[in-house]
Write an enzyme that holds these catalytic residues in place. Structure first.
Site, PDB file in Angstrom:
ATOM      1  N   SER A 140       0.818  -1.221   0.000  1.00  0.00           N
ATOM      2  CA  SER A 140       0.000   0.000   0.000  1.00  0.00           C
ATOM      3  C   SER A 140       0.849   1.268   0.000  1.00  0.00           C
ATOM      4  O   SER A 140       2.013   1.247   0.424  1.00  0.00           O
ATOM      5  CB  SER A 140      -0.906   0.034   1.235  1.00  0.00           C
ATOM      6  OG  SER A 140      -1.676  -1.117   1.303  1.00  0.00           O
TER       7      SER A 140
HETATM    8  N1  SAH Z   1       0.032  -5.685   4.045  1.00  0.00           N
HETATM    9  C1  SAH Z   1       0.802  -5.910   2.855  1.00  0.00           C
HETATM   10  C2  SAH Z   1       0.060  -5.594   1.580  1.00  0.00           C
HETATM   11  C3  SAH Z   1      -0.853  -6.659   1.299  1.00  0.00           C
HETATM   12  S1  SAH Z   1      -1.596  -6.771  -0.274  1.00  0.00           S
HETATM   13  C4  SAH Z   1       2.127  -5.176   2.898  1.00  0.00           C
HETATM   14  O1  SAH Z   1       2.364  -4.396   3.817  1.00  0.00           O
HETATM   15  O2  SAH Z   1       2.924  -5.405   1.988  1.00  0.00           O
HETATM   16  C5  SAH Z   1      -2.846  -7.899   0.228  1.00  0.00           C
HETATM   17  C6  SAH Z   1      -2.352  -9.282   0.538  1.00  0.00           C
HETATM   18  O3  SAH Z   1      -3.447 -10.028   1.066  1.00  0.00           O
HETATM   19  C7  SAH Z   1      -1.852 -10.051  -0.666  1.00  0.00           C
HETATM   20  O4  SAH Z   1      -0.543 -10.463  -0.457  1.00  0.00           O
HETATM   21  C8  SAH Z   1      -2.807 -11.221  -0.774  1.00  0.00           C
HETATM   22  O5  SAH Z   1      -2.197 -12.407  -1.224  1.00  0.00           O
HETATM   23  C9  SAH Z   1      -3.279 -11.368   0.652  1.00  0.00           C
HETATM   24  N2  SAH Z   1      -4.573 -12.054   0.852  1.00  0.00           N
HETATM   25  C10 SAH Z   1      -5.679 -12.013   0.064  1.00  0.00           C
HETATM   26  N3  SAH Z   1      -6.659 -12.751   0.609  1.00  0.00           N
HETATM   27  C11 SAH Z   1      -6.166 -13.276   1.761  1.00  0.00           C
HETATM   28  C12 SAH Z   1      -6.700 -14.131   2.766  1.00  0.00           C
HETATM   29  N4  SAH Z   1      -7.935 -14.604   2.693  1.00  0.00           N
HETATM   30  N5  SAH Z   1      -5.916 -14.455   3.814  1.00  0.00           N
HETATM   31  C13 SAH Z   1      -4.644 -13.989   3.907  1.00  0.00           C
HETATM   32  N6  SAH Z   1      -4.087 -13.195   2.971  1.00  0.00           N
HETATM   33  C14 SAH Z   1      -4.829 -12.828   1.920  1.00  0.00           C
END
Ligand code: SAH
Length: 292
Positions: A140
Site C-alpha cells: 500500500s
Molecule cells: N500488508 C501488505 C500488503 C498486502 S496486499 C504489505 O504491507 O505489503 C494484500 C495481501 O493479502 C496479498 O498479499 C494477498 O495475497 C493477501 N490475501 C488475500 N486474501 C487473503 C486471505 N484470505 N488471507 C490472507 N491473505 C490474503
C-alpha cells in the site's frame, strides 16, 4: 591456625556450598514444575499459563501476566539507509495530511520500506503511491499504511492480527509500536519471503503464517487490534469474535458500484459492534473463504 581449626574451616565452607547447591537445585525444580517458558514472566502468585491457550493478559485467577516479548533490534544496515527519504516521506505525505500520532510517525520513519520492495521497484520505495510486489500483489501507499495504523490506536502492550502479510511492511510498522503482531498470508510464497525478511530485519515480535486469514488465528487471539489489507466482500465473522472488547479493527470492504471503503470497527466493553466507513480506497481482493 592449627589442624583442627583448618578442618573445621573446610567443613564450614563445604556446608555453605552444599546449602547453596541445594537452593539452586530447588529453584531449578520449581521452575521446571511450574512449566514457565523462557520469556514469560508471571507476576508473583500467578499460576502457569496454558501453553495451548492464547497468551492471556489476565489469568484465570484474575492476576495480570506480563509477557516479555523481544523488541525489533534495528541492527540491520537497511535501517541506516535512505533515512533522508523517509524523513521527507513522513513530513510531506503523512504528517502534512491527518496522521499526527508520534508513535505512528516514528514507526514510519524507522521501518526501511525499501527493504520490503522488489529490486526493480526499490527506487520508488518512498514515493506517494502503492507499488507492485511479487505474485501480482501490492504494497500500500505509505500514507494508507500510516492512516490504518493510526486508526488502530496501538499501545505498547497491544496484540495485533493482520490478514494479508504481503511484503510484511505493514506488520513491521505495527510491530514498532505494539507488543506482538500475528499475520497470515494466503499466498505461500509471499508468506515465506515475508517471514524470512522480517527475521533478517530483526522483527522478533512478528509471527507469520501461510493460510486463509478469514479464520483469524484463534489460538493467539483475542486481539486488541485487527487490520485487513485485502478488500473483503464481507467482514469475516471469526475476526469479529477474535476482537477484544474495547478493540479496534480496520479493513477495506467492497461496496456498491465496485467501490471499496475502509471500514473502522470497534467493539465496546459490552461486546457490541460499531462500524463506520472512513475512506474510499483501492486494495487487491481478499480471496479464499470470503469469496465463497
Ligand atoms: N500488508 C501488505 C500488503 C498486502 S496486499 C504489505 O504491507 O505489503 C494484500 C495481501 O493479502 C496479498 O498479499 C494477498 O495475497 C493477501 N490475501 C488475500 N486474501 C487473503 C486471505 N484470505 N488471507 C490472507 N491473505 C490474503
Amino acid at each position: 591456625m592449627d589442624k583442627k581449626e583448618r578442618v573445621e574451616k573446610r567443613r564450614r565452607i563445604a556446608a555453605f556450598f552444599g546449602a547453596l547447591a541445594g537452593i539452586v537445585l530447588l529453584c531449578g525444580i520449581l521452575i521446571l514444575k511450574s512449566g514457565t517458558k523462557p520469556g514469560i514472566i508471571l507476576a508473583s502468585g500467578d499460576k502457569k499459563a496454558d501453553s495451548n491457550q492464547a497468551p492471556a493478559d489476565v489469568n484465570q485467577q484474575g492476576v495480570k501476566e506480563y509477557k516479555k516479548v523481544p523488541r525489533p533490534d534495528h541492527n540491520h544496515p537497511a535501517f541506516k539507509e535512505r533515512v533522508d527519504e523517509r524523513k521527507k516521506m513522513v513530513a510531506t505525505q503523512i504528517r502534512a495530511r491527518d496522521v499526527k500520532d508520534p508513535n505512528v510517525l516514528k514507526a514510519m520513519l524507522i521501518v526501511p520500506r525499501h527493504a520490503f520492495i522488489p529490486k526493480s521497484q526499490r527506487r520508488y520505495a518512498y514515493s506517494d503511491y502503492p507499488l507492485p510486489i511479487e505474485h501480482g500483489q501490492t504494497i500500500s501507499q505509505p500514507y494508507i499504511v500510516a492512516f490504518m495504523t493510526d486508526a488502530l490506536k496501538l499501545k505498547p502492550d497491544s496484540k495485533v492480527f493482520e490478514i494479508g502479510t504481503g511484503s510484511g511492511y505493514q506488520a513491521a510498522v505495527c510491530a514498532e509500536i505494539a507488543r506482538e503482531v500475528y499475520t497470515i498470508e494466503i499466498v505461500e510464497g509471499l508468506a515465506k519471503t515475508a517471514k524470512e525478511r522480517l527475521k533478517k530485519l530483526g522483527y522478533k515480535n512478528v509471527f507469520v503464517k501461510a493460510g486463509d486469514g478469514f479464520f483469524g488465528w484463534p489460538d493467539k487471539g483475542p486481539f486488541d487490534a485487527i487490520i485487513g489489507t485485502a478488500a473483503a466482500k464481507r467482514i469475516p465473522e471469526p475476526l469479529l469474535e477474535q476482537l477484544k472488547p474495547g478493540g479496534r479493527m480496520i479493513i477495506p470492504t467492497d461496496s456498491a458500484w465496485g467501490f471499496q471503503y475502509l471500514v473502522l470497527i470497534t467493539k465496546d466493553k459490552d461486546g457490541k459492534i460499531h462500524k463506520s466507513k472512513v475512506m474510499p480506497v483501492r486494495f487487491v481482493p481478499m480471496t479464499g473463504e470470503v469469496q465463497k
